[in-house]
Design an enzyme around this catalytic site. Structure first.
Site, PDB file in Angstrom:
ATOM      1  CG  PHE A  76      20.308  57.615  68.958  1.00 18.61           C
ATOM      2  CD1 PHE A  76      19.367  56.511  68.970  1.00 18.61           C
ATOM      3  CD2 PHE A  76      19.410  58.808  69.892  1.00 18.61           C
ATOM      4  CE1 PHE A  76      19.044  56.088  69.413  1.00 18.61           C
ATOM      5  CE2 PHE A  76      18.569  57.600  70.349  1.00 18.61           C
ATOM      6  CZ  PHE A  76      18.210  56.891  70.744  1.00 18.61           C
ATOM      7  CG  PHE A  78      29.232  55.624  64.359  1.00 13.12           C
ATOM      8  CD1 PHE A  78      29.228  54.890  64.741  1.00 13.12           C
ATOM      9  CD2 PHE A  78      27.865  56.372  63.106  1.00 13.12           C
ATOM     10  CE1 PHE A  78      27.724  53.435  64.546  1.00 13.12           C
ATOM     11  CE2 PHE A  78      26.941  55.110  63.227  1.00 13.12           C
ATOM     12  CZ  PHE A  78      27.633  53.931  63.196  1.00 13.12           C
TER      13      PHE A  78
END
Ligand code: CUA
Length: 174
Positions: A76, A78
């Site tokens: 979860f 970036f």
């Protein structure tokens, strides 16, 4: 064959509504160029990090001065989760997912795209002012969805290297 008047009216009415919808689609497509905000570029989601396009995610300045941000979305996070971009220059974001569908929304802007595994999402955005923007995943992607976030930091423009000395003019009374 006899068709009842009311039946004929409703048939023509339905046909007219369909015609209006088709004209509306035609106008938005050809006159306003409304279309999905990306191109179609595919990638093997199981081999994102081995793919030359995404093996070194981050910020790159291209030879024409434009800036490219390459980013990978995964549950979860970036990767990278914080990028610095310049103010006032077009920044092209290229994002893909290595697992499920995520979202990529830069808070406070209209920069917003889905990130679908198997595809590369791309859009270009020019930041008008320096500052910090939260990046959030806005597609539910699992138990950690609400923790999936990043940051785009828009750096102020560098002072011109050849700026004249800014000493105050002597002898000016105020
Ligand atoms: Cu990734 Cu929600």
């Amino acid at each position: 064959m006899n068709v009842d008047l009311y039946e004929r009216l409703w048939m023509w009415g339905a046909a007219a509504i369909v015609a209006v919808f088709l004209v509306a689609i035609g106008i938005s497509t050809f006159a306003y160029a409304v279309r999905p905000p990306s191109h179609v570029e595919t990638i093997d989601p199981a081999a994102v990090m081995q793919d030359a396009r995404f093996s070194t995610p981050g910020v790159t300045t291209l030879s024409d001065g434009s800036v490219r941000v390459t980013m990978v979305a995964l549950t979860f996070a970036f990767l990278p989760n914080e990028v610095h971009v310049p103010v006032g220059k077009p920044v092209t974001f290229r994002i893909t997912s290595m697992d499920v569908t995520h979202g990529f929304e830069i808070a406070g802007t209209n920069a917003n795209t889905m990130v679908v595994p198997g595809y590369v999402s791309q859009f270009t955005y020019t930041f008008a002012a320096p500052g910090e923007h939260l990046v959030v995943c806005n597609e539910y992607c699992g138990t950690g969805h609400h923790t999936m976030q990043g940051k785009v930091i828009v750096d102020p423009a560098a002072a011109p290297a050849t700026a004249p000395p800014s000493a105050p003019a002597a002898g000016v009374a105020r």
